[in-house]
Each structure stands twice: as structure tokens, then as C-alpha cells.
Scaffold this motif. Sequence first.
Motif, PDB file in Angstrom:
ATOM      1  N   UNK A  35      -5.495   4.870  -0.892  1.00  0.00           N
ATOM      2  CA  UNK A  35      -5.464   3.739  -1.812  1.00  0.00           C
ATOM      3  C   UNK A  35      -6.880   3.429  -2.268  1.00  0.00           C
ATOM      4  N   UNK A  36      -6.974   2.779  -3.420  1.00  0.00           N
ATOM      5  CA  UNK A  36      -8.275   2.290  -3.880  1.00  0.00           C
ATOM      6  C   UNK A  36      -8.551   0.938  -3.225  1.00  0.00           C
ATOM      7  N   UNK A  37      -9.817   0.689  -2.989  1.00  0.00           N
ATOM      8  CA  UNK A  37     -10.206  -0.571  -2.354  1.00  0.00           C
ATOM      9  C   UNK A  37     -10.103  -1.723  -3.354  1.00  0.00           C
ATOM     10  N   UNK A  38     -10.161  -2.930  -2.813  1.00  0.00           N
ATOM     11  CA  UNK A  38     -10.235  -4.124  -3.641  1.00  0.00           C
ATOM     12  C   UNK A  38     -11.482  -4.900  -3.234  1.00  0.00           C
ATOM     13  N   UNK A  39     -12.240  -5.350  -4.224  1.00  0.00           N
ATOM     14  CA  UNK A  39     -13.473  -6.092  -3.960  1.00  0.00           C
ATOM     15  C   UNK A  39     -13.148  -7.472  -3.377  1.00  0.00           C
ATOM     16  N   UNK A  40     -13.899  -7.863  -2.363  1.00  0.00           N
ATOM     17  CA  UNK A  40     -13.743  -9.198  -1.802  1.00  0.00           C
ATOM     18  C   UNK A  40     -14.412 -10.228  -2.698  1.00  0.00           C
ATOM     19  N   UNK A  41     -13.915 -11.447  -2.633  1.00  0.00           N
ATOM     20  CA  UNK A  41     -14.508 -12.533  -3.411  1.00  0.00           C
ATOM     21  C   UNK A  41     -15.297 -13.446  -2.474  1.00  0.00           C
ATOM     22  N   UNK A  42     -16.060 -14.360  -3.038  1.00  0.00           N
ATOM     23  CA  UNK A  42     -16.828 -15.294  -2.220  1.00  0.00           C
ATOM     24  C   UNK A  42     -15.910 -16.370  -1.637  1.00  0.00           C
ATOM     25  N   UNK A  43     -16.291 -16.845  -0.477  1.00  0.00           N
ATOM     26  CA  UNK A  43     -15.534 -17.927   0.149  1.00  0.00           C
ATOM     27  C   UNK A  43     -14.303 -17.431   0.885  1.00  0.00           C
ATOM     28  N   UNK A  44     -13.433 -18.368   1.207  1.00  0.00           N
ATOM     29  CA  UNK A  44     -12.212 -18.049   1.956  1.00  0.00           C
ATOM     30  C   UNK A  44     -11.156 -17.478   1.018  1.00  0.00           C
ATOM     31  N   UNK A  45     -10.551 -16.390   1.440  1.00  0.00           N
ATOM     32  CA  UNK A  45      -9.457 -15.791   0.679  1.00  0.00           C
ATOM     33  C   UNK A  45      -8.143 -16.031   1.430  1.00  0.00           C
ATOM     34  N   UNK A  46      -7.148 -16.469   0.687  1.00  0.00           N
ATOM     35  CA  UNK A  46      -5.814 -16.603   1.267  1.00  0.00           C
ATOM     36  C   UNK A  46      -4.945 -15.462   0.746  1.00  0.00           C
ATOM     37  N   UNK A  47      -4.592 -14.562   1.653  1.00  0.00           N
ATOM     38  CA  UNK A  47      -3.754 -13.420   1.287  1.00  0.00           C
ATOM     39  C   UNK A  47      -2.312 -13.679   1.708  1.00  0.00           C
ATOM     40  N   UNK A  48      -1.401 -13.317   0.827  1.00  0.00           N
ATOM     41  CA  UNK A  48       0.020 -13.429   1.116  1.00  0.00           C
ATOM     42  C   UNK A  48       0.724 -12.131   0.737  1.00  0.00           C
ATOM     43  N   UNK A  49       1.652 -11.732   1.574  1.00  0.00           N
ATOM     44  CA  UNK A  49       2.565 -10.642   1.235  1.00  0.00           C
ATOM     45  C   UNK A  49       3.964 -11.226   1.192  1.00  0.00           C
ATOM     46  N   UNK A  50       4.591 -11.127   0.048  1.00  0.00           N
ATOM     47  CA  UNK A  50       5.984 -11.566  -0.097  1.00  0.00           C
ATOM     48  C   UNK A  50       6.836 -10.306  -0.030  1.00  0.00           C
ATOM     49  N   UNK A  51       7.634 -10.210   1.022  1.00  0.00           N
ATOM     50  CA  UNK A  51       8.372  -8.983   1.335  1.00  0.00           C
ATOM     51  C   UNK A  51       9.839  -9.167   0.962  1.00  0.00           C
TER      52      UNK A  51
END
Length: 421
Positions: free
Chosen positions: A390-406
Motif C-alpha cells: 500500500x502507499x503511505x499516508x502523510x500524518x497531519x499536525x496535532x491529534x488525529x482521530x482515525x475511524x474504520x467503519x466496517x
Amino acid sequence: MSETILSIKENKFLINNKLVYSEIPDSLPQAHGLLMNARFIQGVFDDVNNRERYARFGATVFDPEKNTEDLIKALPMWYSYGLRAFTVGFQGGGPCCTINNYSINNNPYGENGTSIDKAYLSRMESLIKAADKLGMIVIVSCFYGAQTRHLKDDKAVINAVKQVSNWIKDLKFTNVIIEIANEHDIWDFKVHPVLYTEKGVVDLIKIAQRESGGIPVGCSGTGGYFSEIIAEASDIILIHGNGQTRQQYYNLIKKAKAIKPIKPILCNEDSQAISQLEVSFKAGVSWGYYNNMTKQEPPTYWSVLKGEDNFFAHRMAMGIGIKLEEIPKEEEFYLQGLEPNMIFENKRWVRLSSLYPEKINYVEFYRNEELIDIAYDDPFMVNYKHNWLQEAIESTEGIEKWQAIIYLLNGEIVKKEVLVK
């Protein structure tokens, strides 16, 4: 004196004259004679060009000796789940997501293939002896595409095969399978016709069989690739399942099963797509787990990690009949790649791992409430390119909230959420 003696009876593997797994109480007959395995290709890895660049993913230095020692320490855990073999390459494999393979020098054979670096031999010997004590088999892979450019010509390749085979014979190892090359049909091998052509590979197989004193020999191709004449010359038919749907993988197995006389079929590279395990068990074929991020990107983390590794280990154990505590339903999904150390040059490789990926219809990935990507195929990745890439994804500044909706095939919807600083 070896403690682990591998033998073959028709299409089955035996260890110390017993069908593999038959010694386990309540083991399932579908597993008897199989050799479930994993791609630990970097087990003796080094890079004389720039070892320092592997001080990452939480490691402050990269030490090739420690890398091998860490793998040895992890083997008992893998064994307890049913792993009975693993592939290690003298020329390793590519850290495909982060570092250009052509910038690496991981070639222990020199230019002419007339000798093998003693440090590599020492590390490989330690691994094989550790596996021997546990009752495990080491699939020793001789060549990796990008690294063969360091070998002068076909004669150097032949010399290297003889060196590996004679070394195995001299040390009287009985728990080894020789893989001539990892995916001999990739274009990197074109500069060496003896590795790239079917006739050349058959010749190398015969050399290894003779020079090793009868150690089982095979050679893999790319995912879905099959060569009838290579399979006929091999003691073990090595296949790769990467990039194949379950139907395509089964069709590949059918081609291998058509070879007469029958012989064991062993997939020693696929991906984290553990839904393929069911196909392998039903077809009576050994399967190889391949985790590119944590098991091939140095520094490798050899233990059974949370998520992908753990789900594979449990599915393997279930297919064999090894009794384990059930994974709670709420823990059957895991957002992978968001662990504190799994970041490189401000990039992450985010994916959704699952105990039963075949139950998933699709997965939506959100970062800070913004839809980032949708994944429809197992393994479910952000920026999916291939089933192990897979290709990477650049991180952003500060807190990141990641969600996976399955979205499951039965209509249920499951949400997983992780906060990343």
C-alpha cells in the motif's frame, strides 16, 4: 545430531517419521502432513551500504546479529500456534514500502559466488539449529531479485547454489528445504538467464539436489505463476498466492495438483489475507503468511504482534485443531499501523485487520471525520495497491482521530476508533 528430520511421503510432510501435526491431541485430519509457514525472509539481513538508516520504527540502531537473535527468541511463540516452517533468504527481501531495493547491498556471495560471508553463515546456522531444537523447518532461499545484480554472471549464480548446497550438506542439516530463488520470473532476474528461464531454474534445482545430498529443493514464482517443468523437477512445488483471489489461488493449486507423480505443494508467500487459509486447508496445501510492514521492513518485529499476526496465528491454530482461548467478539477487528512506533518520515501505513476478513463487505476509513478511503478487498488498506503493498499516508499536525467503519456481509456495522498524537 539433528533432532528434526524432514521427510516426504507422496504429497505429505513428515517430521521424525510422523505426519506433521498428527502428534497434537485432537488435531484435525485436514492439517496432517501440512507445513504451515511464514515469510521471515530478513532473518539474516544486513546492508553494507547503509545499516544506519534502519534505526527507525522505535529502534535506535540496527544490529544484524540482534535481528537474528530476536527471531530465534520469537520462534517458540510461533511454534505454539502451529507454525512449523519459515522462509529465510541469504539475500533477504525488499523493504518494499520505504527503501529502494537497488540502494541495498545484502549479498553474501560476493561477485563470483565462490564463497559465502561467514557472518551470514553464522546467523543462518544459528537459526537452523534453533529451529531444529523446536521441531521446525527452515526454507533457505538462495536468491532475491534486486540483490542478484551483485553477481557477475550465470557462472557466479551456479557457484552460489553449490556453496549453499554444500554448506547444508557439510553441516548435516535435516530440517531444511532449499528455495532456489524467490519469484524467479520477475524482471530483475533477466540479467541471469540461468535464474530467469525455466530451463535454467531446472538446471539449478538439479545442481542443488545433487550437491546437497538430497535436501528437498523447489523454486517459487510470482503470485499465480506456474511452471509445469519446474514443478516436475522440484521435490516440493513452491507457489505464491499474493495478488490472487481465493478462486484464482484455488485454480493455481489445481495446476500444481495435476503434476505427476504427486508431491507436496507449499505456498511460502501470500500476504496478510488470511481468508486464503481456508482455501489452503480445504485443498490440503501448506500456506505462507507474509506481513510486509512488520516482518520485512527492518527493524523487524518477530513476535506475534497484536492485530494481523495474532489473527493469523489464531486462524492457523483453529485450522490445525490447537485449542486456544477464543478472541472476544469486540476484539475481532484492529486498526493497524497507528501504533506509536509505526511511523517513518511522517508517513503511516493504515489498514484494518480482522480475524474473519471474509465476513467483511467493505471498510470506510475516516481521519478527523473526513473520509480518506474505502477498501473492498482483503487485506483492507488505505491506499491499497496490492494485497501486501500500500502507499503511505502523510500524518497531519496535532491529534488525529482515525475511524474504520466496517460493513459486514450480514448487514451489521462495526466501528473501530483510535486517537493518534
